[in-house]
Write a protein that holds these residues in place. Structure first.
Motif, PDB file in Angstrom:
ATOM      1  N   MET A  73       0.851  -1.174   0.000  1.00  0.00           N
ATOM      2  CA  MET A  73       0.000   0.000   0.000  1.00  0.00           C
ATOM      3  C   MET A  73       0.896   1.236   0.000  1.00  0.00           C
ATOM      4  N   GLU A  74       0.737   2.071  -1.021  1.00  0.00           N
ATOM      5  CA  GLU A  74       1.540   3.293  -1.124  1.00  0.00           C
ATOM      6  C   GLU A  74       0.625   4.485  -0.840  1.00  0.00           C
ATOM      7  N   MET A  75       0.894   5.160   0.263  1.00  0.00           N
ATOM      8  CA  MET A  75       0.084   6.318   0.630  1.00  0.00           C
ATOM      9  C   MET A  75       0.597   7.529  -0.160  1.00  0.00           C
ATOM     10  N   PHE A  76      -0.283   8.138  -0.968  1.00  0.00           N
ATOM     11  CA  PHE A  76       0.234   9.238  -1.789  1.00  0.00           C
ATOM     12  C   PHE A  76      -0.261  10.614  -1.365  1.00  0.00           C
ATOM     13  N   SER A  77      -1.229  10.675  -0.470  1.00  0.00           N
ATOM     14  CA  SER A  77      -1.601  11.975   0.098  1.00  0.00           C
ATOM     15  C   SER A  77      -2.398  11.743   1.383  1.00  0.00           C
ATOM     16  N   VAL A  78      -2.309  12.678   2.303  1.00  0.00           N
ATOM     17  CA  VAL A  78      -3.017  12.565   3.580  1.00  0.00           C
ATOM     18  C   VAL A  78      -3.713  13.891   3.862  1.00  0.00           C
ATOM     19  N   LEU A  79      -4.930  13.800   4.380  1.00  0.00           N
ATOM     20  CA  LEU A  79      -5.675  14.995   4.779  1.00  0.00           C
ATOM     21  C   LEU A  79      -6.156  14.798   6.217  1.00  0.00           C
ATOM     22  N   VAL A  80      -6.164  15.883   6.967  1.00  0.00           N
ATOM     23  CA  VAL A  80      -6.710  15.851   8.335  1.00  0.00           C
ATOM     24  C   VAL A  80      -7.558  17.109   8.515  1.00  0.00           C
ATOM     25  N   ASN A  81      -8.488  17.062   9.485  1.00  0.00           N
ATOM     26  CA  ASN A  81      -9.215  18.301   9.775  1.00  0.00           C
ATOM     27  C   ASN A  81      -9.578  18.406  11.255  1.00  0.00           C
ATOM     28  N   GLU A  82     -10.227  19.492  11.595  1.00  0.00           N
ATOM     29  CA  GLU A  82     -10.505  19.796  13.004  1.00  0.00           C
ATOM     30  C   GLU A  82     -11.721  19.057  13.549  1.00  0.00           C
ATOM     31  N   ASP A  83     -12.451  18.338  12.659  1.00  0.00           N
ATOM     32  CA  ASP A  83     -13.543  17.475  13.136  1.00  0.00           C
ATOM     33  C   ASP A  83     -12.998  16.154  13.703  1.00  0.00           C
ATOM     34  N   GLY A  84     -11.678  15.939  13.585  1.00  0.00           N
ATOM     35  CA  GLY A  84     -11.106  14.683  14.073  1.00  0.00           C
ATOM     36  C   GLY A  84     -11.041  13.596  13.002  1.00  0.00           C
ATOM     37  N   TYR A  85     -11.196  13.997  11.728  1.00  0.00           N
ATOM     38  CA  TYR A  85     -11.094  13.030  10.636  1.00  0.00           C
ATOM     39  C   TYR A  85      -9.719  13.092   9.978  1.00  0.00           C
ATOM     40  N   SER A  86      -9.196  11.935   9.627  1.00  0.00           N
ATOM     41  CA  SER A  86      -8.088  11.865   8.673  1.00  0.00           C
ATOM     42  C   SER A  86      -8.541  11.015   7.497  1.00  0.00           C
ATOM     43  N   ILE A  87      -8.025  11.353   6.333  1.00  0.00           N
ATOM     44  CA  ILE A  87      -8.250  10.504   5.153  1.00  0.00           C
ATOM     45  C   ILE A  87      -6.910  10.330   4.467  1.00  0.00           C
TER      46      ILE A  87
ATOM     47  N   GLY B  69     -35.811  15.040  -9.047  1.00  0.00           N
ATOM     48  CA  GLY B  69     -35.405  16.201  -8.252  1.00  0.00           C
ATOM     49  C   GLY B  69     -35.299  15.931  -6.757  1.00  0.00           C
ATOM     50  N   SER B  70     -35.459  14.667  -6.356  1.00  0.00           N
ATOM     51  CA  SER B  70     -35.485  14.379  -4.906  1.00  0.00           C
ATOM     52  C   SER B  70     -34.094  14.180  -4.293  1.00  0.00           C
ATOM     53  N   ILE B  71     -33.068  14.135  -5.116  1.00  0.00           N
ATOM     54  CA  ILE B  71     -31.743  13.827  -4.580  1.00  0.00           C
ATOM     55  C   ILE B  71     -31.251  14.929  -3.633  1.00  0.00           C
ATOM     56  N   ARG B  72     -30.753  14.500  -2.474  1.00  0.00           N
ATOM     57  CA  ARG B  72     -30.221  15.431  -1.473  1.00  0.00           C
ATOM     58  C   ARG B  72     -28.870  14.928  -1.013  1.00  0.00           C
ATOM     59  N   MET B  73     -27.933  15.840  -0.806  1.00  0.00           N
ATOM     60  CA  MET B  73     -26.602  15.500  -0.350  1.00  0.00           C
ATOM     61  C   MET B  73     -26.284  16.410   0.829  1.00  0.00           C
ATOM     62  N   GLU B  74     -25.981  15.815   1.975  1.00  0.00           N
ATOM     63  CA  GLU B  74     -25.640  16.584   3.174  1.00  0.00           C
ATOM     64  C   GLU B  74     -24.156  16.398   3.455  1.00  0.00           C
ATOM     65  N   MET B  75     -23.396  17.483   3.311  1.00  0.00           N
ATOM     66  CA  MET B  75     -21.953  17.415   3.535  1.00  0.00           C
ATOM     67  C   MET B  75     -21.706  17.516   5.039  1.00  0.00           C
ATOM     68  N   PHE B  76     -21.084  16.503   5.631  1.00  0.00           N
ATOM     69  CA  PHE B  76     -20.922  16.560   7.084  1.00  0.00           C
ATOM     70  C   PHE B  76     -19.493  16.797   7.548  1.00  0.00           C
ATOM     71  N   SER B  77     -18.523  16.730   6.661  1.00  0.00           N
ATOM     72  CA  SER B  77     -17.166  17.136   7.027  1.00  0.00           C
ATOM     73  C   SER B  77     -16.364  17.367   5.757  1.00  0.00           C
ATOM     74  N   VAL B  78     -15.406  18.283   5.830  1.00  0.00           N
ATOM     75  CA  VAL B  78     -14.564  18.614   4.675  1.00  0.00           C
ATOM     76  C   VAL B  78     -13.117  18.611   5.119  1.00  0.00           C
ATOM     77  N   LEU B  79     -12.253  18.075   4.272  1.00  0.00           N
ATOM     78  CA  LEU B  79     -10.814  18.087   4.525  1.00  0.00           C
ATOM     79  C   LEU B  79     -10.113  18.671   3.307  1.00  0.00           C
ATOM     80  N   VAL B  80      -9.051  19.416   3.554  1.00  0.00           N
ATOM     81  CA  VAL B  80      -8.212  19.942   2.455  1.00  0.00           C
ATOM     82  C   VAL B  80      -6.749  19.743   2.861  1.00  0.00           C
ATOM     83  N   ASN B  81      -5.859  19.721   1.848  1.00  0.00           N
ATOM     84  CA  ASN B  81      -4.433  19.670   2.212  1.00  0.00           C
ATOM     85  C   ASN B  81      -3.566  20.451   1.231  1.00  0.00           C
ATOM     86  N   GLU B  82      -2.290  20.458   1.477  1.00  0.00           N
ATOM     87  CA  GLU B  82      -1.362  21.282   0.687  1.00  0.00           C
ATOM     88  C   GLU B  82      -0.960  20.620  -0.614  1.00  0.00           C
TER      89      GLU B  82
END
Lengths: 156, 156, 156, 156
Positions: A73-87, B69-82
């Motif tokens: 398994m080669e990890m090529f990117s990691v994300l973390v946030n303040e909700d306590g999630y890592s991906i 038109g009934s489709i709904r998506m609730e975003m419950f957490s977002v992560l970003v990285n560099e």
């Protein structure tokens, strides 16, 4: 370790995954809660929620066993946030133990990209879900299929 | 907009997904590159790489159409990285247009959790992949199945 | 032709299947009712009930097209009974048009055994269902998959 | 019993299937060879070749157990021929033990039509394959799925 001293960083995620790959229970228990539950993707005999660290470790051991230790398994990117999630995003490949060396069958060769979503509390993983992109999911299901391509039943 | 002025934030991800849901092409084009490619998960007639913004938008429009038109998506957490990746975690549900109101069939009712992985360059999304957790994947495949539960062929 | 003059024999079944393979509509219409409905097995864009001879013929033509004419079906046993059913047992193989000649991928190579169940009235087939044994079904679904093994969307 | 005294008739097929449903080993052994092999259709933990009468009977017992004894099979036509093949056509339904009484989920309710192909030698079945029509196959796979619709792992 208290919530206040805990910093969720990419380095922590890498250490947790390296610990799981080490198969050293003491090392693993530094990062993974004893009550961790993990949703293994797909529809095959190892799929679904694994409840507790022992059940989750036994799933990892099964992957090592089925692949004759070839799984990488080669990890090529990691994300973390303040909700306590890592991906962590990974490329994974493995060859089934006993497969003909030149087999290209999806029952024998596994190759996919996917994510491990981890929820952290007090410095340790308490819940996780993996997911696989595109036809990597079909490949994963056939690699872990309870029946071979020529119809032989696989004891699980 | 140049790379130096571009900040990948959860707010930007939310704005990009809201734009896509708006179905307003000018609004969408602020966040999504005209050459964006997106890997739709599963194995069904809408699965696989959608190449370019028009193809990707037509997939979104198809989901709206199939769900009346009934489709709904609730975003419950977002992560970003560099590395330029964002991942938003979502709960999604929809009911197929024409389904009996009390149907609980997975061909009629869709309900899953999953992720949208987006790769950003110069302030816009250039590549993406969605993935779905657990048996949500089976539900997704049956909701988008080219054959109904009673075997009727669905033109696609 | 009336019910009284009609004898359901293995020879008649072989003639009906040979006619379908000939793709000659006049020849086909001798054995297949214009209103014939046929249940194509599996879950893929060509699966489900084909209603009427034209829809059923277009499915056969699609198989010829997808296989670049390579599809072969070897009938190895035929059964008939007094309820008006025939069942022919077949081995089938095909190679996808454009596949690398040495590809062994189930997306490229199709090989299975299965049955065609036909219901006869007044000397012609009025309804049919095909079914496939074992992992031949997975092979069939991947050969007709709307997405290639590397995730490319296939227009259908 | 020798080959010369053996007549393959619909009545013999009905007797063989009734014996299997009786779960009486002595009765079963009148019709099913001790070395019989049977290809269970689908991709799930009970799929693939069952080798020998004991393995095949244990599969039947598993269906009875999973359905809390509710499984029913209605044979609606039988075919036999001089090659030693019989094919019986069946409608099958079952409700999973423990399912909510009003559940319509394909994980809980099984309903399909299909065939049992049996090869006879010296008055007994030596090989068999089952196959299922249309989306009955998806229903069968989900009823026997190693994971429930809400993702719980099922020990098999």
């Amino acid at each position: 370790m208290t919530q206040t001293t805990f910093q969720l960083t990419p380095e922590l995620v890498k250490a947790a995954q390296a610990a799981m790959r080490s198969r050293d229970r003491d090392e693993i228990a530094k990062y993974w809660d004893p009550g961790v539950r993990f949703l293994v993707p797909g529809n095959h005999p190892y799929a679904g929620w694994r409840e507790g660290l022992d059940e989750f470790m036994s799933f990892h051991n099964k992957l090592v066993e089925l692949s004759g230790g070839s799984i990488r398994m080669e990890m090529f990117s990691v994300l973390v946030n303040e909700d306590g999630y890592s991906i962590d995003m990974n490329r994974c490949h493995a060859t089934r133990v006993g497969a003909a060396p030149d087999s290209t069958s999806p029952y024998d060769q596994m190759r996919f990209e996917g994510v491990d979503v981890l929820k952290w509390e007090n410095g340790r993983v308490v819940e996780g879900y993996a997911a696989i992109f595109g036809e990597g999911m079909t490949n994963w299901n056939l690699f872990l299929s309870p029946v071979t391509g020529d119809g032989h039943h696989v004891a699980v």
